[in-house]
Design a protein around this motif. Structure first.
Motif, short mmCIF file in Angstrom:
data_model
loop_
_atom_site.label_atom_id
_atom_site.label_comp_id
_atom_site.label_asym_id
_atom_site.label_seq_id
_atom_site.Cartn_x
_atom_site.Cartn_y
_atom_site.Cartn_z
N ASP A 1 0.85 -1.19 0.00
CA ASP A 1 0.00 0.00 0.00
C ASP A 1 0.89 1.24 0.00
O ASP A 1 1.10 1.88 1.04
CB ASP A 1 -0.92 -0.01 1.22
CG ASP A 1 -2.01 1.06 1.16
OD1 ASP A 1 -1.89 1.97 0.32
OD2 ASP A 1 -2.96 0.99 1.98
N ILE A 2 1.42 1.57 -1.16
CA ILE A 2 2.39 2.67 -1.27
C ILE A 2 1.75 4.00 -0.88
O ILE A 2 2.40 4.86 -0.27
CB ILE A 2 2.98 2.74 -2.69
CG1 ILE A 2 3.66 1.41 -3.07
CG2 ILE A 2 3.97 3.89 -2.80
CD1 ILE A 2 4.76 0.99 -2.13
N ASP A 3 0.48 4.19 -1.21
CA ASP A 3 -0.18 5.45 -0.85
C ASP A 3 -0.19 5.64 0.66
O ASP A 3 0.07 6.74 1.18
CB ASP A 3 -1.60 5.49 -1.39
CG ASP A 3 -1.65 5.63 -2.91
OD1 ASP A 3 -0.63 6.04 -3.50
OD2 ASP A 3 -2.71 5.34 -3.50
N LYS A 4 -0.50 4.57 1.40
CA LYS A 4 -0.47 4.66 2.86
C LYS A 4 0.94 4.91 3.36
O LYS A 4 1.15 5.67 4.31
CB LYS A 4 -1.03 3.38 3.48
CG LYS A 4 -1.05 3.42 5.00
CD LYS A 4 -1.65 2.15 5.59
CE LYS A 4 -1.64 2.19 7.12
NZ LYS A 4 -2.20 0.95 7.71
N MET A 5 1.91 4.27 2.74
CA MET A 5 3.31 4.47 3.11
C MET A 5 3.69 5.96 3.00
O MET A 5 4.31 6.52 3.91
CB MET A 5 4.20 3.63 2.17
CG MET A 5 5.68 3.68 2.42
SD MET A 5 6.53 2.83 1.04
CE MET A 5 8.10 2.42 1.78
N VAL A 6 3.27 6.58 1.92
CA VAL A 6 3.58 7.99 1.71
C VAL A 6 2.83 8.86 2.72
O VAL A 6 3.40 9.78 3.31
CB VAL A 6 3.25 8.40 0.26
CG1 VAL A 6 3.42 9.91 0.08
CG2 VAL A 6 4.15 7.65 -0.72
N SER A 7 1.55 8.56 2.93
CA SER A 7 0.76 9.34 3.89
C SER A 7 1.32 9.24 5.30
O SER A 7 1.42 10.24 6.02
CB SER A 7 -0.70 8.87 3.87
OG SER A 7 -1.29 9.08 2.61
N MET A 8 1.69 8.03 5.70
CA MET A 8 2.24 7.83 7.04
C MET A 8 3.55 8.60 7.20
O MET A 8 3.77 9.29 8.21
CB MET A 8 2.48 6.34 7.30
CG MET A 8 3.06 6.03 8.67
SD MET A 8 3.36 4.26 8.93
CE MET A 8 1.68 3.63 9.05
#
Length: 329
Positions: free
Chosen positions: A119-126
């Motif tokens: 989940d790259i989007d979550k990785m970036v958001s986190m």
């Protein structure tokens, strides 16, 4: 010069990898004295920190002689990671590192560590939330991808750089590989050759000798190398690599006297940090590596890992010095 924030790490820094149940203050102390330029703590659970769990909190211990030092955290909840980041900053490290690379099931299968590579989007958001939460440099350690069909490390590095991380360490394997097979540093060269990437890129995986370190440095163009398993019981590898880089000659390996001296120093730090009982227990995993290659060492190893008092262990190490005097490795 390679810099992370205001930290100057020299022309080609050698980093000690964060290793669970290994990279504690006693181990870091002997690696620092043998040439490690930047070290990270064992990874610390964000949930453990915000719940004030004793084991997690103790891992926040950092000392001035270790600097520069980074504290590494992991977790799968953005709010918990943001809160843990503030706790970490209060502990006074030079860097906060985020673990996006741990492959073990109990971490990755819960969406933390390498699990977030799904989940790259979550990785970036986190990561963005953590960068906003602290005033110290944030770095990331990750892997190439979840498996060979999901390698997006160039995109990941770009996106993490864009939201404010100041360096990235890449273990050149996928999560599916775990620690098996050969690390594929070609992808690290791709990251370094990407003109958009401006932050330092450190390579990790399979570096176990000065010769290999130079080959990989020259071939793949990384800004530094992170060393993990090869340093366990052999902290000399950092200075050996530096000597080889500067002279082209290999340093002679440590003799028995030096191995015993460093093992004792490591033991002393361990007992001082965790008390005699736990310090002796946690030191046991290191003896095999300190004396690897010493013939007929098994009875002494058995004694070292079963003796339950500090004077007894020191006595055995002294006996090793005498019995094996002059032995070659």
């Amino acid at each position: 010069m390679i810099k992370i924030g205001d930290l100057n790490l020299g022309e080609f820094p050698l980093l000690l990898a964060p290793m669970e149940d290994v990279s504690d203050p006693p181990f870091r102390a002997v690696c620092k004295s043998n040439g490690a330029d930047l070290m990270y703590t064992e990874f610390i659970s964000s949930e453990g920190l915000i719940r004030d769990a004793a084991k997690s909190v103790q891992k926040l211990d950092v000392y001035d002689y270790e600097r520069p030092i980074g504290i590494q955290i992991f977790g799968n909840e953005i709010s918990s990671m943001r809160e843990a980041a503030s706790i970490v900053e209060a502990a006074g490290p030079d860097i906060l590192d985020i673990n996006y690379g741990c492959p073990v099931n109990k971490v990755a299968c819960k969406g933390a560590g390498a699990g977030i590579l799904l989940d790259i989007d979550k990785m970036v958001s986190m990561t963005a939330e953590i960068v906003k939460a602290v005033n110290i440099p944030v770095t990331v350690k990750t892997r190439l991808g979840w498996d060979e069909n999901s390698i997006r490390i160039e995109e990941v590095t770009e996106r993490l750089q864009d939201i404010g991380i100041q360096a990235i360490s890449i273990h050149a394997r996928t999560r599916k590989q775990m620690y098996k097979g050969e690390a594929n540093w070609k992808y690290l060269a791709d990251v370094k050759n990407n003109p958009r990437i401006k932050i330092p890129v450190f390579g990790n995986g399979d570096i176990d000798s000065p010769e290999k370190a130079r080959i990989y440095r020259d071939k793949y163009g990384v800004d530094g190398i992170m060393i993990g398993r090869a340093a366990i019981g052999y902290p000399w590898i950092f200075n050996e690599i530096k000597h080889y880089f500067s002279t082209g000659n290999l340093l002679a390996g440590p003799d028995l006297e030096e191995r015993v001296a460093v093992a004792k120093r490591h033991l002393d730090f361990s007992v001082e940090w965790k008390g005699e009982k736990l310090g002796l227990l946690e030191m046991r995993r290191h003896y095999t590596n300190y004396f690897r290659g010493l013939p007929h060492f098994k009875p002494y190893r058995t004694a070292l890992v079963t003796t339950e008092d500090y004077p007894g262990v020191v006595q055995i190490l002294d006996e090793v010095s005498k019995v094996f005097a002059g032995a070659e490795f």
